[in-house]
Design an enzyme around this catalytic site. Structure first.
Site, PDB file in Angstrom:
ATOM      1  N   TYR A   1       0.838  -1.190   0.000  1.00  0.00           N
ATOM      2  CA  TYR A   1       0.000   0.000   0.000  1.00  0.00           C
ATOM      3  C   TYR A   1       0.877   1.246   0.000  1.00  0.00           C
ATOM      4  CZ  TYR A   1      -4.282  -2.696   0.900  1.00  0.00           C
ATOM      5  OH  TYR A   1      -5.344  -3.557   0.795  1.00  0.00           O
ATOM      6  N   GLU A   2       0.321   2.317  -0.538  1.00  0.00           N
ATOM      7  CA  GLU A   2       1.057   3.567  -0.734  1.00  0.00           C
ATOM      8  C   GLU A   2       1.620   4.141   0.554  1.00  0.00           C
ATOM      9  OE1 GLU A   2       0.026   8.013  -2.494  1.00  0.00           O
ATOM     10  OE2 GLU A   2      -1.277   6.331  -2.981  1.00  0.00           O
ATOM     11  N   SER A   3       0.999   3.841   1.672  1.00  0.00           N
ATOM     12  CA  SER A   3       1.452   4.389   2.949  1.00  0.00           C
ATOM     13  C   SER A   3       2.786   3.811   3.405  1.00  0.00           C
ATOM     14  CB  SER A   3       0.395   4.133   4.027  1.00  0.00           C
ATOM     15  OG  SER A   3       0.055   2.760   4.064  1.00  0.00           O
TER      16      SER A   3
END
Length: 258
Positions: free
Chosen positions: A49-51
């Site tokens: 995920y981008e986080s």
């Protein structure tokens, strides 16, 4: 057994993911499909995920890329700059899983504005996030989106994420590392880029959907593959796993006896 069009789309998208694949996941429909794949046929699917979470194993659907369940269940959590500079941009991610507000015949995605005037659009959308980099650098991209003439447009109002540009060679000219959209999975069927001109072509229809329905839901003259296959209906185990993730389904739009 009964299922909805959204369930058929999500199951078809989950099936497109292979075990061991490193998958950069967008929130929404892509996240649902990716988590379903991990719960069914691809338990070793690596969700990114981008986080900055790598190898997340959420026991429920995350509400956003910043949902704490992603960090709590991940194999590793890295900074956002490291995620993009070290993992994504060098081509270390196999599949980018994206949604779209608008999609055109060459797989270009708009999630920025609806309307010709960027400064004064009819609708201002959530924006790009990491989607442009995902579309540029992943080895392949899968788009999951509901099909309608409002979404499937001849030309997107704004190119947030480049698909195949305007045809063959555009990605190379722009210096994009990844292969671009390989599949577009909708609530009606599956589209794939023609190997010659890169325009999206209908290759599969979901059970109960006619070619005429798919053509009518597309804002360009949709081409059909020489042989259009029928997607396999959702299996009971797939539906059970999906409904455990999302909760009870709405009234069914399709019914199959199993």
């Amino acid at each position: 057994m009964s299922w909805t069009a959204d369930e058929m789309m999500t199951v078809a998208a989950a099936r497109a993911l292979r075990g061991g694949t490193r998958c950069f996941v967008g929130i929404g429909l892509p996240s649902t499909a990716a988590n379903l794949a991990r719960r069914t046929h691809a338990p070793d699917l690596v969700l990114v995920y981008e986080s900055g979470t790598i190898g997340a194993k959420p026991d429920r659907l995350p509400l956003s890329i910043g949902d704490g369940v992603l960090a709590e269940t991940a194999d590793a959590v890295v900074s956002v700059p490291e995620m993009f500079n070290y993992w994504l941009q060098p081509g270390r991610i196999d599949v980018g899983f994206l949604g779209a507000a608008q999609l055109d015949r060459f797989g270009n995605i708009n999630t920025t504005v609806i309307g010709d005037d960027y400064a004064d659009p009819r609708v201002r959308l959530p924006g790009a996030g990491g989607a442009p980099e995902i579309a540029a650098s992943c080895r392949e991209v899968i788009v999951v989106v509901r099909q309608s003439r409002r979404t499937f447009v001849d030309r997107v109002d704004f190119v947030t994420s480049v698909g195949h540009g305007s045809g063959p060679g555009d990605r190379a000219r722009l210096g994009l590392r990844g292969g671009g959209p390989a599949l577009v999975i909708t609530d009606l069927g599956v589209l794939e880029p023609d190997p010659c001109d890169r325009e999206l072509v209908l290759t599969h229809l979901h059970p109960g959907v006619s070619p005429e329905q798919a053509v009518a839901a597309t804002g360009w003259p949709l081409r059909l593959a020489p042989t259009v296959s029928t997607t396999e209906a959702p299996r009971p185990a797939e539906l059970a796993a999906l409904r455990a993730l999302t909760g009870p389904a709405a009234p069914a739009e399709h019914e199959e006896r199993i």
